[in-house]
Design an enzyme around this catalytic site. Structure first.
Site, PDB file in Angstrom:
ATOM      1  CG  ASN A 195      -0.300  -0.026   2.530  1.00  0.00           C
ATOM      2  OD1 ASN A 195       0.743   0.601   2.730  1.00  0.00           O
ATOM      3  ND2 ASN A 195      -0.878  -0.747   3.485  1.00  0.00           N
ATOM      4  CG  MET A 196       0.891   6.028  -0.997  1.00  0.00           C
ATOM      5  SD  MET A 196       1.546   5.710  -2.655  1.00  0.00           S
ATOM      6  CE  MET A 196       2.198   7.315  -3.070  1.00  0.00           C
ATOM      7  CB  SER A 197       1.499   3.533   4.609  1.00  0.00           C
ATOM      8  OG  SER A 197       0.472   4.495   4.703  1.00  0.00           O
ATOM      9  CD  GLU A 198       2.090  -2.526   3.475  1.00  0.00           C
ATOM     10  OE1 GLU A 198       1.650  -3.237   4.398  1.00  0.00           O
ATOM     11  OE2 GLU A 198       1.832  -2.727   2.266  1.00  0.00           O
ATOM     12  CG  ASP A 264      -5.344 -10.314   4.289  1.00  0.00           C
ATOM     13  OD1 ASP A 264      -4.127 -10.079   4.161  1.00  0.00           O
ATOM     14  OD2 ASP A 264      -5.896 -10.449   5.400  1.00  0.00           O
TER      15      ASP A 264
END
Length: 476
Positions: A195-198, A264
């Site tokens: 995701n964007m944060s990761e 998921d």
């Protein structure tokens, strides 16, 4: 992009990673505790749901694919509950058990559909425990087309490089839902889905669309990855590959209710679609649609094939009934079959609709829950009936047929016989009017081979399109 769902039942996927149990305690809240300024929840409902890598596996199974699951669990009641949960949803687990650590559990206290508190029960796994899990999973690679590494940074996937190399050697594509600041551990994987944060934990702050693409391309080159799908919440998803322009897929969420397990769902839909034969852009579009469905649900949830079909029908602007294209009908027909409805199909020119046609179609509809009428196109009618036919164009013929209460779908076909379209749609019952023998009905053998039935119905005597035309000509 027009999205087509593949045959998910062909998908065989191995899921390895951090498994956990999502436990929910729920009830009403009507007062504040006298002991501390916190709400008191009167617990009335207890529910356990498989989470983490286990949720990925059951998402695959719910879509119709075959999923095998490997993860680390403790020797405790929670492991037993997790085993029961995944088996009930069609997944057989292959656990690596450790006696001195608990099965990872996330206990959520809920009231009025809101999460008030989460309690985590967990201890990180060791390198040796991770290596043992990955080693025991290698034998499963011969049975699958895609492997998923579901990494929640709990220790199940500390060093998966040798597993990825073994999968690549066998032609198994490895998809990774990553975690942490070091993506080098996933070197050689087919696809990562941060995701964007990761993503920003690894590459730093993203300043623009171009910056996102450039930084993703850098990771692809640095770690020998084929592709990366960055999920971006309300901005949708961006697919970056080595040899194609980036693909931006807008979000399809109708209402964001709970993002628990959305990652998921994305990787499970991706894996199932790819294993079933979809290309990467199609698989990403399917995953995007699935994510839009699951975030509108409370808690860790799954998405069914029927939900996907219905969501795709809405996104394509399809009403589901009436005059439809062949592809639209394929979607609608699958929905009907998943609902357990008996589908009847017939065909004809229906050039000048008359009482005999109406009576015949009513008889056909009475034999099932839904009726398909396949209609010869104008060119097909002309070849069969000669010059001057059809009297009414196919658009007009389809419009009139679709207006009948007995008819659910009207679909055109251009060949001289409907054998091809019947073979594709495979109704439960194929009917034909007139004095045909069952064995002579086009498409009948294919329907019966698929377990369906074929039936001949009678027409009303003295009524036909040809007779009507002759009568009109005689009275001119």
């Amino acid at each position: 992009m027009k999205i087509s769902l593949p045959a998910f039942e062909k998908a065989k996927v191995l899921v390895v990673g951090d498994v956990m149990l999502d436990r929910y305690w729920a009830g009403p809240t009507a007062r504040i505790s006298p002991e501390a300024p916190v709400p008191v929840v009167k617990v009335e409902q207890l529910e356990d749901r498989p989470g983490g890598a286990a949720n990925v596996a059951i998402n695959i199974a719910t879509l119709g694919g075959s999923a095998s699951l490997a993860g680390i669990v403790g020797v405790d009641e929670t492991a037993d509950a997790l085993t029961v949960g995944v088996r009930a949803l069609g997944v057989e687990p292959n656990w690596h058990k450790v006696a001195d650590k608990p099965t990872i559990t996330k206990l959520r206290v809920m009231s009025r559909n809101q999460q008030l508190l989460r309690l985590d029960f967990e201890e990180s796994y060791s390198q040796a425990e991770s290596d043992a899990l990955l080693a025991q999973s290698l034998s499963e690679l011969d049975k699958v087309d895609v492997a998923v590494l579901s990494d929640y940074a709990k220790g199940a996937l500390i060093s998966p490089q040798s597993f990825i190399e073994a999968a690549n050697a066998k032609g198994v594509k490895v998809l990774v839902d990553p975690k942490g600041s070091d993506f080098s551990k996933y070197r050689g994987a087919y696809l990562l889905t941060p995701n964007m944060s990761e993503f920003e934990v690894v590459v730093g702050k993203v300043e623009s669309e171009a910056d996102l693409v450039a930084k993703a391309q850098g990771l692809l080159q640095a770690f020998d990855l084929t592709a990366m799908l960055v999920t971006r919440s309300e901005k949708g998803m961006t697919l970056i590959t080595k040899d194609q322009p980036e693909l931006h897929i807008p979000t399809v969420a109708r209402e964001v209710y709970d993002v628990t397990g959305a990652g998921d769902t994305v990787i499970s839909a991706l894996a199932t679609a790819i294993a079933a034969g979809s290309d990467l852009p199609q698989a990403c579009a399917i995953a995007n649609t699935a994510a839009g469905i699951v975030v509108a649900k409370l808690g860790t949830s799954t998405v069914t094939r029927l939900e996907l079909i219905e969501a795709l029908s809405l996104s394509h602007g399809e009403s589901g009934f009436g005059a439809v294209s062949e592809d639209q009908l394929a979607y609608a027909l699958e929905q009907a079959k998943l609902r357990g409805e008996r589908v009847v199909m017939t065909n004809g020119c229906f050039d000048i609709l008359h009482a005999g046609h109406v009576s015949y179609l009513q008889q056909a509809r009475a034999l099932g829950d839904r009726l398909i009428v396949a209609v010869n196109t104008d060119a097909s009618v002309k070849r069969l009936k000669g010059e001057g036919r059809p009297v009414n164009s196919e658009d007009r013929r389809m419009t009139v047929l679709a207006a009948l209460a007995s008819v659910d779908w009207v679909v055109p076909f251009s060949e001289d016989t409907p054998q091809r379209i019947i073979s594709r749609l495979l109704p439960d019952l194929l009917v034909k009017g007139g004095d045909y023998k069952v064995e002579d009905i086009a498409g009948g053998s294919e329907v019966m081979a698929a377990g369906g039935q074929v039936k001949v119905l009678g027409f009303e005597d003295g009524i036909s399109t040809t007779a009507i035309i002759q009568n009109i000509m005689a009275n001119q």
